[in-house]
Enzyme design. Structure first.
Site, PDB file in Angstrom:
ATOM      1  N   ARG A  80       0.845  -1.206   0.000  1.00 40.67           N
ATOM      2  CA  ARG A  80       0.000   0.000   0.000  1.00 40.67           C
ATOM      3  C   ARG A  80       0.881   1.257   0.000  1.00 40.67           C
ATOM      4  O   ARG A  80       1.352   1.717   1.031  1.00 40.67           O
ATOM      5  CB  ARG A  80      -0.898  -0.011   1.236  1.00 40.67           C
ATOM      6  N   GLN A 113      -8.672  -7.215  -9.078  1.00 46.64           N
ATOM      7  CA  GLN A 113      -8.559  -5.748  -9.102  1.00 46.64           C
ATOM      8  C   GLN A 113      -7.120  -5.322  -9.442  1.00 46.64           C
ATOM      9  O   GLN A 113      -6.161  -5.781  -8.814  1.00 46.64           O
ATOM     10  CB  GLN A 113      -8.983  -5.239  -7.706  1.00 46.64           C
ATOM     11  N   ARG A 137       1.223  -6.576  -9.912  1.00 46.92           N
ATOM     12  CA  ARG A 137       1.633  -5.978  -8.629  1.00 46.92           C
ATOM     13  C   ARG A 137       1.710  -7.001  -7.501  1.00 46.92           C
ATOM     14  O   ARG A 137       2.136  -6.670  -6.391  1.00 46.92           O
ATOM     15  CB  ARG A 137       0.675  -4.842  -8.246  1.00 46.92           C
ATOM     16  N   HIS A 161       0.444   3.403 -10.529  1.00 46.37           N
ATOM     17  CA  HIS A 161      -0.478   3.855  -9.473  1.00 46.37           C
ATOM     18  C   HIS A 161       0.297   4.644  -8.404  1.00 46.37           C
ATOM     19  O   HIS A 161       0.399   4.213  -7.241  1.00 46.37           O
ATOM     20  CB  HIS A 161      -1.124   2.594  -8.883  1.00 46.37           C
ATOM     21  N   ASP A 196     -12.300   9.976  -6.970  1.00 42.33           N
ATOM     22  CA  ASP A 196     -11.818   8.788  -7.684  1.00 42.33           C
ATOM     23  C   ASP A 196     -12.246   8.919  -9.156  1.00 42.33           C
ATOM     24  O   ASP A 196     -13.370   8.565  -9.502  1.00 42.33           O
ATOM     25  CB  ASP A 196     -12.425   7.539  -7.016  1.00 42.33           C
ATOM     26  N   GLU A 211      -2.211   8.890 -11.288  1.00 45.21           N
ATOM     27  CA  GLU A 211      -1.754   7.660 -11.934  1.00 45.21           C
ATOM     28  C   GLU A 211      -1.753   7.813 -13.455  1.00 45.21           C
ATOM     29  O   GLU A 211      -2.805   7.996 -14.061  1.00 45.21           O
ATOM     30  CB  GLU A 211      -2.690   6.510 -11.541  1.00 45.21           C
TER      31      GLU A 211
HETATM   32  O1  LIG Z   1      -7.115  -0.968  -2.974  1.00 49.60           O
HETATM   33  P1  LIG Z   1      -6.525  -1.031  -4.370  1.00 49.60           P
HETATM   34  O2  LIG Z   1      -6.924  -2.259  -5.106  1.00 49.60           O
HETATM   35  O3  LIG Z   1      -5.041  -0.838  -4.348  1.00 49.60           O
HETATM   36  O4  LIG Z   1      -7.143   0.181  -5.163  1.00 49.60           O
HETATM   37  C1  LIG Z   1      -7.040   1.469  -4.688  1.00 49.60           C
HETATM   38  C2  LIG Z   1      -7.728   2.468  -5.611  1.00 49.60           C
HETATM   39  O5  LIG Z   1      -7.017   2.526  -6.823  1.00 49.60           O
HETATM   40  C3  LIG Z   1      -7.456   3.552  -7.698  1.00 49.60           C
HETATM   41  O6  LIG Z   1      -6.670   3.535  -8.844  1.00 49.60           O
HETATM   42  C4  LIG Z   1      -8.897   3.301  -8.089  1.00 49.60           C
HETATM   43  O7  LIG Z   1      -9.346   4.331  -8.944  1.00 49.60           O
HETATM   44  C5  LIG Z   1      -9.748   3.210  -6.828  1.00 49.60           C
HETATM   45  O8  LIG Z   1     -11.088   2.916  -7.184  1.00 49.60           O
HETATM   46  C6  LIG Z   1      -9.198   2.165  -5.881  1.00 49.60           C
HETATM   47  O9  LIG Z   1      -9.945   2.178  -4.686  1.00 49.60           O
END
Ligand SMILES: O=P(O)(O)OC[C@H]1O[C@@H](O)[C@H](O)[C@@H](O)[C@@H]1O
Length: 296
Positions: A40, A58, A63, A141, A186, A245
């Protein structure tokens, strides 16, 4: 001294420091630096899928995979003299091929210029032997470390259309002369310029994002409620981060067998006071040690 840190887990940049040794990227105090979840903070790589634009997990699997050092990368078109860099490579495992049936070679170069700019170059090649093309969406990101979210504005995205992730990805046009943050945000900005600025008034620092091959830009801050819902993120940490991003989302990238795509990200941190609080992107480019044509 300028420095950077890259994890093989995720091919993930977790630190970028300026010449005073101050950290420029945000990493959560609760970040976990091992599988199965992505780290994170820093710069997770979203590939071959951004968010839930497809059937994969997701933000795709890159990653969450262990990359390896690429000891013999093919030559890079960009001159690399006087830069400190590392080359990583990711290839799909048998398990990956079950969920995304495409052979690829993903080469990532992470470089630090003598002036302290952080440069990421991704080269993704279709190595399918079955003659099939594949398509993917992508994002760097990046989590920027900021003084306070209420002190920050993002410039370069005004008048552009965006898809609002908080409103079923409905399309809107940005009306403000900059993006400021007062609640969860977002959005996927479409057809963005190659330069975006994140101005931190309190730190008197401006991050300049330059990108190539990446037409879109996601801007994200989870704000308090979503922050509390994330187990690897502190309740108040949303105040000290913003994600901007560089991405390719609206139009997925398609590669035929043998074809290669390049996506570049270049980050600079410059003192805002030098520009009297007014960012002049042209001037920033001229002041850069890297010629503009190397990025777009
Ligand atoms: O918790 P993750 O999977 O790392 O994603 C974090 C965020 O990443 C962003 O790029 C998205 O637009 C968000 O919707 C998302 O909540």
């Amino acid at each position: 001294m300028n420095s950077k840190k890259v994890y093989l887990y995720g091919g993930h940049v977790t630190s970028w420091k300026d010449e005073h040794g101050d950290e420029l990227l945000f990493v959560s105090n609760k970040a976990i630096f091992k599988p199965p979840k992505a780290i994170r903070g820093g710069i997770p790589i979203c590939f071959p899928q951004f968010s839930n634009f497809g059937n994969l997990e997701q933000h795709g699997f890159a990653r969450n995979r262990i990359w390896t050092i690429d000891t013999d990368p093919p030559p890079f078109p960009v001159p690399t003299s006087n830069t400190a860099y590392v080359d990583l490579i990711l290839k799909p495992t048998e398990e990956d091929l079950k969920i995304w049936p495409h052979s690829f070679e993903y080469r990532l170069r992470v470089a630090l210029s003598p002036g302290g700019d952080l440069m990421l170059t991704s080269r993704i090649r279709n190595t399918n032997a079955d003659g099939k093309s594949f398509s993917f969406t992508f994002a760097y990101h990046t989590y920027f470390k900021i003084s306070d979210i209420s002190e920050v504005r993002v410039e370069g995205l005004e008048t552009l259309d965006y898809l609002d992730n908080l409103q079923d990805r409905s399309r809107f046009t940005e009306q403000g002369d900059a993006i400021v943050f007062e609640s969860e945000l977002d959005r996927i900005y479409l057809g963005t310029p190659s330069k975006i600025a994140i101005i931190d008034h309190e730190m008197k620092r401006t991050f300049v994002v330059r990108k190539g091959g990446l037409p879109d830009a996601v801007v994200w801050n989870p704000w308090d409620k979503k922050a509390k819902a994330m187990s690897d993120f502190g309740d108040d940490e949303y105040k000290r981060m913003v994600c901007v991003e560089a991405a390719a989302i609206e139009k997925p990238v398609t590669l035929k067998p043998g074809e290669e795509w390049t996506g570049k990200l270049e980050l600079s941190a410059v003192p805002s006071s030098y520009y009297s609080g007014q960012l002049d992107p042209d001037r920033v480019i001229q002041d850069s040690s890297v010629p503009e044509d190397s990025i777009s």
